[in-house]
Design a protein around this motif. Sequence first.
Motif, PDB file in Angstrom:
ATOM      1  N   PRO A 153       0.790  -1.233   0.000  1.00  0.00           N
ATOM      2  CA  PRO A 153       0.000   0.000   0.000  1.00  0.00           C
ATOM      3  C   PRO A 153       0.817   1.276   0.000  1.00  0.00           C
ATOM      4  O   PRO A 153       0.365   2.304  -0.453  1.00  0.00           O
ATOM      5  CB  PRO A 153      -0.828  -0.120   1.283  1.00  0.00           C
ATOM      6  N   GLY A 154       2.043   1.228   0.519  1.00  0.00           N
ATOM      7  CA  GLY A 154       2.861   2.422   0.550  1.00  0.00           C
ATOM      8  C   GLY A 154       2.472   3.337   1.697  1.00  0.00           C
ATOM      9  O   GLY A 154       1.569   3.043   2.480  1.00  0.00           O
ATOM     10  N   PRO A 155       3.130   4.485   1.818  1.00  0.00           N
ATOM     11  CA  PRO A 155       2.921   5.360   2.977  1.00  0.00           C
ATOM     12  C   PRO A 155       1.582   6.066   2.991  1.00  0.00           C
ATOM     13  O   PRO A 155       1.186   6.613   4.017  1.00  0.00           O
ATOM     14  CB  PRO A 155       4.070   6.368   2.849  1.00  0.00           C
ATOM     15  N   PHE A 163       5.998   8.582  -3.586  1.00  0.00           N
ATOM     16  CA  PHE A 163       4.978   8.337  -2.576  1.00  0.00           C
ATOM     17  C   PHE A 163       4.344   6.954  -2.685  1.00  0.00           C
ATOM     18  O   PHE A 163       3.317   6.692  -2.054  1.00  0.00           O
ATOM     19  CB  PHE A 163       3.914   9.429  -2.632  1.00  0.00           C
ATOM     20  N   ARG A 164       4.944   6.075  -3.475  1.00  0.00           N
ATOM     21  CA  ARG A 164       4.537   4.677  -3.488  1.00  0.00           C
ATOM     22  C   ARG A 164       5.605   3.762  -2.892  1.00  0.00           C
ATOM     23  O   ARG A 164       5.405   2.566  -2.759  1.00  0.00           O
ATOM     24  CB  ARG A 164       4.199   4.227  -4.908  1.00  0.00           C
ATOM     25  N   VAL A 165       6.743   4.338  -2.527  1.00  0.00           N
ATOM     26  CA  VAL A 165       7.781   3.554  -1.875  1.00  0.00           C
ATOM     27  C   VAL A 165       7.275   3.117  -0.503  1.00  0.00           C
ATOM     28  O   VAL A 165       6.820   3.952   0.285  1.00  0.00           O
ATOM     29  CB  VAL A 165       9.080   4.375  -1.728  1.00  0.00           C
ATOM     30  N   PRO A 166       7.297   1.811  -0.203  1.00  0.00           N
ATOM     31  CA  PRO A 166       6.718   1.306   1.055  1.00  0.00           C
ATOM     32  C   PRO A 166       7.563   1.597   2.289  1.00  0.00           C
ATOM     33  O   PRO A 166       8.137   0.718   2.911  1.00  0.00           O
ATOM     34  CB  PRO A 166       6.607  -0.205   0.799  1.00  0.00           C
ATOM     35  N   VAL A 167       7.653   2.889   2.638  1.00  0.00           N
ATOM     36  CA  VAL A 167       8.313   3.319   3.864  1.00  0.00           C
ATOM     37  C   VAL A 167       7.375   4.295   4.557  1.00  0.00           C
ATOM     38  O   VAL A 167       6.461   4.841   3.933  1.00  0.00           O
ATOM     39  CB  VAL A 167       9.681   3.996   3.572  1.00  0.00           C
ATOM     40  N   PRO A 168       7.557   4.557   5.855  1.00  0.00           N
ATOM     41  CA  PRO A 168       6.669   5.497   6.555  1.00  0.00           C
ATOM     42  C   PRO A 168       6.640   6.875   5.891  1.00  0.00           C
ATOM     43  O   PRO A 168       7.673   7.372   5.423  1.00  0.00           O
ATOM     44  CB  PRO A 168       7.291   5.573   7.958  1.00  0.00           C
ATOM     45  N   LEU A 169       5.452   7.464   5.870  1.00  0.00           N
ATOM     46  CA  LEU A 169       5.284   8.776   5.251  1.00  0.00           C
ATOM     47  C   LEU A 169       6.180   9.818   5.921  1.00  0.00           C
ATOM     48  O   LEU A 169       6.707  10.711   5.253  1.00  0.00           O
ATOM     49  CB  LEU A 169       3.818   9.205   5.345  1.00  0.00           C
ATOM     50  N   SER A 170       6.383   9.697   7.223  1.00  0.00           N
ATOM     51  CA  SER A 170       7.219  10.664   7.941  1.00  0.00           C
ATOM     52  C   SER A 170       8.646  10.658   7.408  1.00  0.00           C
ATOM     53  O   SER A 170       9.308  11.695   7.393  1.00  0.00           O
ATOM     54  CB  SER A 170       7.213  10.360   9.439  1.00  0.00           C
ATOM     55  N   TYR A 206      10.352  13.929   5.714  1.00  0.00           N
ATOM     56  CA  TYR A 206      11.584  14.470   6.287  1.00  0.00           C
ATOM     57  C   TYR A 206      12.630  14.689   5.195  1.00  0.00           C
ATOM     58  O   TYR A 206      13.306  15.722   5.153  1.00  0.00           O
ATOM     59  CB  TYR A 206      12.135  13.530   7.349  1.00  0.00           C
ATOM     60  N   VAL A 207      12.747  13.701   4.299  1.00  0.00           N
ATOM     61  CA  VAL A 207      13.739  13.804   3.220  1.00  0.00           C
ATOM     62  C   VAL A 207      13.363  14.900   2.240  1.00  0.00           C
ATOM     63  O   VAL A 207      14.192  15.715   1.826  1.00  0.00           O
ATOM     64  CB  VAL A 207      13.877  12.460   2.484  1.00  0.00           C
ATOM     65  N   VAL A 208      12.074  14.948   1.880  1.00  0.00           N
ATOM     66  CA  VAL A 208      11.611  15.927   0.899  1.00  0.00           C
ATOM     67  C   VAL A 208      11.530  17.323   1.512  1.00  0.00           C
ATOM     68  O   VAL A 208      11.943  18.312   0.913  1.00  0.00           O
ATOM     69  CB  VAL A 208      10.233  15.513   0.339  1.00  0.00           C
ATOM     70  N   GLY A 209      11.002  17.402   2.741  1.00  0.00           N
ATOM     71  CA  GLY A 209      10.777  18.706   3.348  1.00  0.00           C
ATOM     72  C   GLY A 209      11.929  19.217   4.172  1.00  0.00           C
ATOM     73  O   GLY A 209      12.001  20.405   4.473  1.00  0.00           O
TER      74      GLY A 209
END
Length: 405
Positions: free
Chosen positions: A37-39, A334-341, A345-348
């Motif tokens: 499902p992804g983040p 945003f489909r990489v299956p890692v936590p959204l946070s 953090y990496v993007v923002g």
Amino acid sequence: MELHFKDGAFSKLKNKKRFVSIAIIAATAAILCAILPGPLGGLKYYPVKHQIAPLKSVLPKWPSRNDSLLQFASIEFQDRLFGPESIEFDPQGNGPYTGLGDGRIVRWMPDRGWETFALSSINWNREECDNGDDPRRRVRNEHVCGRPLGLRFDPRSGDLYIADSYYGLLVVGPKGGIARPLVSEVEGIPIKFANDLDVHPNGSVYFTDTSTRWNRRLHHMVIVEGENTGRLLRYDPNTGNAVVVLRGLAFANGVQLASDQSFLLVVETTNCRVLKLWLKGNLTGTLEVFADLPGYPDNVRINDKGQFWVAIDCCRNRIQEIMSSTPWLKSLVFRVPVPLSWIMYVVGEKMYSVAALFDKRGRLLRRLEDREARIVKLISEVYEKDGKIWFGTVVHDQITSFILP
């Protein structure tokens, strides 16, 4: 039989194996991204391309001096204030008033402390809506309890108008109580994410509907997609009807009329800018950019000098600029299956709050910030009253004040 390879042949074989290994890893990652499902929790989303002013064109107009004056701000109220967004004072100067994550509008009374002034939902009940000591309940049940975001008093009547994320435009009398619904849909389209408002002297109310796709609980999806279904709406109390003034806004947010009502400002959070809509004169109906910003703006408020304070989550970066113009990349990330946070953090990177003051022509007059976020963290609104600035700090559950030097 023993095989012997020349150096060149062995090198080619090794490179081939490396290529095959990378291809297998990439294919496996692609399959996992498609299956898991992804983040975003399996939500279907459709990123689109949107244009924001490049940082290289914005930063030269933005002062580089960093005095971090807001580190000297004071936390006024913190206990049991879950999600204060908008700050308001009534026509008699009492307050502040603010809307909370549990659906209540509360006010500060010096002799009694915080008290409930109004409820934005007739469905409010203590069992589902009282946070207790768990502020997470405000998110779980806010579609039942309401989520009051924008607050404005009508100085003539003393009525308080409320932009509730789930219940649309509401109003409650000077004595408070349960707010009365005014507008829940416009042109047959439900208001999915009412956000902010301002009251015109003629009684009409301008207010924003952030998105017709996503509600407040999923507000991050509006920015993730970059979609532009936001609307600026106007309610006419004489007819009881509401009309669309602007459509096609990318995260329609704060609203503020000029002191002479010649124009109106509306915040477009995703596109990192404030727009100006002319309401009088030869330019009536014309829409122009009031200010391009280095970060993501929330609300905009006027002071008694006719200047405008904008609350900004600062600062955007090159990665975010690239993703805004390449929706396929955003879709992949945003489909990489890692936590959204992790992704955020990496993007923002590390964000901090900025309070920026503009004149009526959109020229930057002052910049206040706390880069280390010692006191002021992720402000949603800047309200100036009698030389004192009040900050609604929606995420960190506090109201902060700052005396202007």
